[in-house]
Enzyme design. Structure first.
Site, PDB file in Angstrom:
ATOM      1  N   GLY A  69      -9.614 -23.438 -46.474  1.00  0.00           N
ATOM      2  CA  GLY A  69      -9.917 -22.537 -47.002  1.00  0.00           C
ATOM      3  C   GLY A  69     -11.343 -21.584 -46.466  1.00  0.00           C
ATOM      4  O   GLY A  69     -12.134 -22.666 -45.532  1.00  0.00           O
ATOM      5  N   ASP A 286       1.501 -25.823 -45.892  1.00  0.00           N
ATOM      6  CA  ASP A 286       0.723 -25.995 -45.972  1.00  0.00           C
ATOM      7  C   ASP A 286       0.105 -25.766 -46.944  1.00  0.00           C
ATOM      8  O   ASP A 286      -0.984 -25.426 -47.213  1.00  0.00           O
ATOM      9  CB  ASP A 286       0.441 -24.216 -45.188  1.00  0.00           C
ATOM     10  CG  ASP A 286      -0.559 -24.065 -44.875  1.00  0.00           C
ATOM     11  OD1 ASP A 286      -2.164 -25.080 -44.065  1.00  0.00           O
ATOM     12  OD2 ASP A 286      -0.874 -22.833 -44.384  1.00  0.00           O
TER      13      ASP A 286
END
Length: 391
Positions: A69, A286
């Site tokens: 992120g 993921d």
């Protein structure tokens, strides 16, 4: 101590029936219809697996083990993953990768985290690089990274068809694939390139061009996030028809699925119905990547974190909800991944291979017991071994 798992129905991942499994020294020493235990043999532990199914330990080949992120600013950087988050989902082998941020997260930290998880009890590998080209490396070359560093088995995730990519030219991209392939050949590793695909209209054009214009084998690249949209999924099916491997991402928010996103379990069913051999399909989670959540107006309403537990959840849903045969569905997180990454001791229940095993309840397929390298990490659904700094 020698461990004998008795009376379990074994999927290796092909169904081989009710078998006893002997574990010693972290390996599967024997698989037989019946193994007798001398009563005076004190250093033997017997586990009765009646009513249980026995699977190979799951392999998750795309996990942001140091966190991911950051695309919404520094406060949106996700934290490092913890051991219990991995093993609670039956995962015994992970491949760590960097993502969008190749500056504040680097290869040295990725390698250190992989070694830490290995010391805590599971098997770990990593990819060299991040979204960007030139590739982030440790030795100044992805070829030498693969050759010289034991845990590095390929390159990734390299981003294309995405506004967050480094917008590499086709020539830039193909040189990275060639370097990774050569590093793999010289070291006996897979040398694969894990390719991140975004929503861009170019989709898999670079990969198809590689197949048509170079001598590089199609399976040297593994495109991931194929199920992020129906258009990308359709393009992925055409790539698979050329002989390529396609990777479905399992992390999603079921309450906020993108309008054209295809749930991984359903994507597996659809791919099989379109004639793609299961051996060309794999799932990855993921895990620990950031997961933006939008409302129906496409407004960002929150951020989540990708879960490694979703890997098996989607396989389970494929079986229980979408009607995929169990031994077929299991391959996308076990033997297929092991073959694609040349992890020859993983992904199967066979004599001489690593004792990575998952025992599930036969009725609802819920995880009950997890062994990694012959050590019981989860028992009766409860995590026994936690990471060094977990409470």
């Amino acid at each position: 101590m020698i461990i004998i798992i008795k009376n379990g129905e074994v999927y290796a991942p092909e169904y081989i029936g009710k078998m006893d499994i002997v574990i010693a020294g972290g390996k599967i020493e024997a698989i037989a219809k019946s193994v007798s235990v001398p009563q005076d043999f004190a250093k033997v532990r017997v586990i009765d697996a009646e009513g249980k199914l026995v699977f190979p330990g799951f392999i998750d080949a795309h996990v942001h083990i140091t966190g991911g992120g950051g695309e919404g600013g520094f406060k949106t950087r996700t934290p490092e993953i913890q051991l219990s988050d991995i093993i609670a989902g039956g995962i015994t082998t992970v491949v760590g990768c960097l993502g969008t941020d190749g500056v504040c997260r680097d290869m040295n930290g990725l390698l250190a985290k992989a070694r830490a998880l290995d010391e805590e009890g599971i098997s770990t590998y990593i990819y060299s690089g991040s979204y960007q080209i030139p590739v982030n490396t440790i030795t100044n070359s992805c070829r030498s990274d693969i050759m010289l560093i034991d845990k590095i088995i390929g390159v990734g995730e390299i981003a294309i068809s995405d506004h967050r990519s480094s917008q590499p030219t086709y020539e830039d991209f193909i040189k990275v694939v060639a370097e990774a392939r050569l590093g793999g050949l010289l070291s006996g590793k897979a040398g694969i390139v894990n390719v991140h695909l975004g929503y861009g209209e170019r989709r898999l054009q670079y990969l198809v061009k590689m197949v048509k214009e170079t001598e590089i084998p199609i399976k040297q690249v593994i495109p991931t996030h194929i199920n992020r949209s129906i258009n990308l999924f359709d393009a992925g099916i055409e790539f698979a028809k050329l002989g390529g491997i396609i990777d479905m991402t399992t992390s999603s928010d079921p309450d906020h699925l993108e309008e054209d996103e295809v749930k991984a379990s359903r994507a597996l069913k659809m791919a099989l119905e379109r004639g793609i051999p299961v051996e060309q399909i794999q799932f990855t989670s993921d895990g620990q990547g950031s997961m933006p959540i939008f409302n129906k107006k496409r407004e960002l309403i929150g951020l989540g974190i990708g879960s490694t537990k979703s890997l098996y959840i989607e396989v389970r849903d494929a079986v229980l909800k979408d009607g995929v045969d169990l031994e077929v569905a299991l391959k996308v997180i076990t033997s297929n991944v092991a073959t694609n990454l040349k992890l020859y001791n993983k992904g199967v229940v066979q004599e001489g291979r690593d004792a990575d095993l998952v025992l599930v309840n036969k009725n609802d397929l819920s995880i009950e017991t997890v062994f990694a390298k012959g050590v019981e990490l989860v028992s009766k659904g409860q995590v026994l071994v936690k990471g060094t700094f977990e409470k």
